[in-house]
Write an enzyme that holds these catalytic residues in place. Structure first.
Site, PDB file in Angstrom:
ATOM      1  N   ASP A 192     -42.373  32.369  -1.405  1.00 44.23           N
ATOM      2  CA  ASP A 192     -42.144  31.821   0.158  1.00 44.23           C
ATOM      3  C   ASP A 192     -40.288  31.900   0.449  1.00 44.23           C
ATOM      4  O   ASP A 192     -39.708  31.284  -0.427  1.00 44.23           O
ATOM      5  CB  ASP A 192     -42.433  30.374   0.634  1.00 44.23           C
ATOM      6  N   ASP A 214     -39.519  34.948  -6.398  1.00 44.11           N
ATOM      7  CA  ASP A 214     -40.219  33.840  -5.453  1.00 44.11           C
ATOM      8  C   ASP A 214     -41.189  34.342  -4.691  1.00 44.11           C
ATOM      9  O   ASP A 214     -40.889  35.688  -4.062  1.00 44.11           O
ATOM     10  CB  ASP A 214     -38.893  32.730  -5.198  1.00 44.11           C
ATOM     11  N   LYS A 219     -33.631  29.720  -3.222  1.00 40.11           N
ATOM     12  CA  LYS A 219     -33.379  28.532  -3.245  1.00 40.11           C
ATOM     13  C   LYS A 219     -32.338  28.567  -4.641  1.00 40.11           C
ATOM     14  O   LYS A 219     -32.569  29.461  -5.521  1.00 40.11           O
ATOM     15  CB  LYS A 219     -34.333  27.503  -3.524  1.00 40.11           C
ATOM     16  N   ASN A 260     -43.282  28.083  -6.504  1.00 40.93           N
ATOM     17  CA  ASN A 260     -43.705  26.515  -6.772  1.00 40.93           C
ATOM     18  C   ASN A 260     -44.447  26.294  -5.533  1.00 40.93           C
ATOM     19  O   ASN A 260     -43.998  26.905  -4.551  1.00 40.93           O
ATOM     20  CB  ASN A 260     -42.402  25.673  -6.542  1.00 40.93           C
TER      21      ASN A 260
END
Length: 184
Positions: free
Chosen positions: A13, A11, A130, A54
């Protein structure tokens, strides 16, 4: 032919850079310098490195793909990485209510890359800040990992992580040292 390659799906961020709400300005990119050495060591061992991010701000109209590219370029420049550091990059522009596409926790990107690059899913990691990052790994038959450098990890997520054998570390470098490099 038997799959033999391993990879990291990362990921952006909250994992590689500080999580800034709907980041569109490259000047606001803040890298986590403490992860670089471990990540470079993993890459030197032959792991393929993928970026899967994302970016619902695109679907929401807050910024466009060129802004994401500019922030990615700034991140790579600040780390000192060459433009081909990532084997491939997946920018998922869908909003959270869109169920088709590449938005995590969809494993579509991981599955496509597994086929394209002859990856061993069990030897691959999906790492982020997350639960949807770990969920993507689970959905792809890969290992998941969580880092505490982004969104808060509450007791509910800690319980889910424990149930699914998902390690949680302070940052990506610590996870790589304890979980990936330990096995090499």
């Amino acid at each position: 032919m038997k799959a033999t390659r391993k990879a990291l799906f990362l990921d952006r961020d909250g994992t590689l850079i500080r999580d800034a709400h709907y980041l569109k300005d490259p000047e606001k990119v803040e890298i986590f310098e403490e992860i670089n050495e471990s990540l470079l060591r993993v890459k030197s061992l032959g792991y393929l490195i993928f970026l899967h991010t994302n970016q619902s701000g695109i679907a929401r109209g807050y910024y466009d793909l060129s802004d994401v590219y500019a922030c990615n370029a700034r991140m790579m420049e600040d780390f000192g990485w060459p433009s081909d550091f990532f084997t491939e990059i997946c920018i998922a522009p869908e909003s959270p209510d869109e169920i088709e596409g590449y938005r995590k926790p969809s494993p579509k990107f991981e599955i496509e890359m597994s086929i394209k690059y002859d990856l061993v899913p069990e030897g691959c990691w999906v790492v982020g800040d997350k639960w949807i990052d770990s969920q993507t790994g689970i959905n792809a038959g890969m290992k998941g990992g969580l880092v505490r450098t982004g969104k808060p990890i509450d007791s509910k997520i800690e319980r889910m992580a424990k149930e699914h054998h998902i390690p949680i570390h302070d940052h990506l470098g610590a996870l790589l040292e304890a979980e990936v490099l330990q096995d090499e």
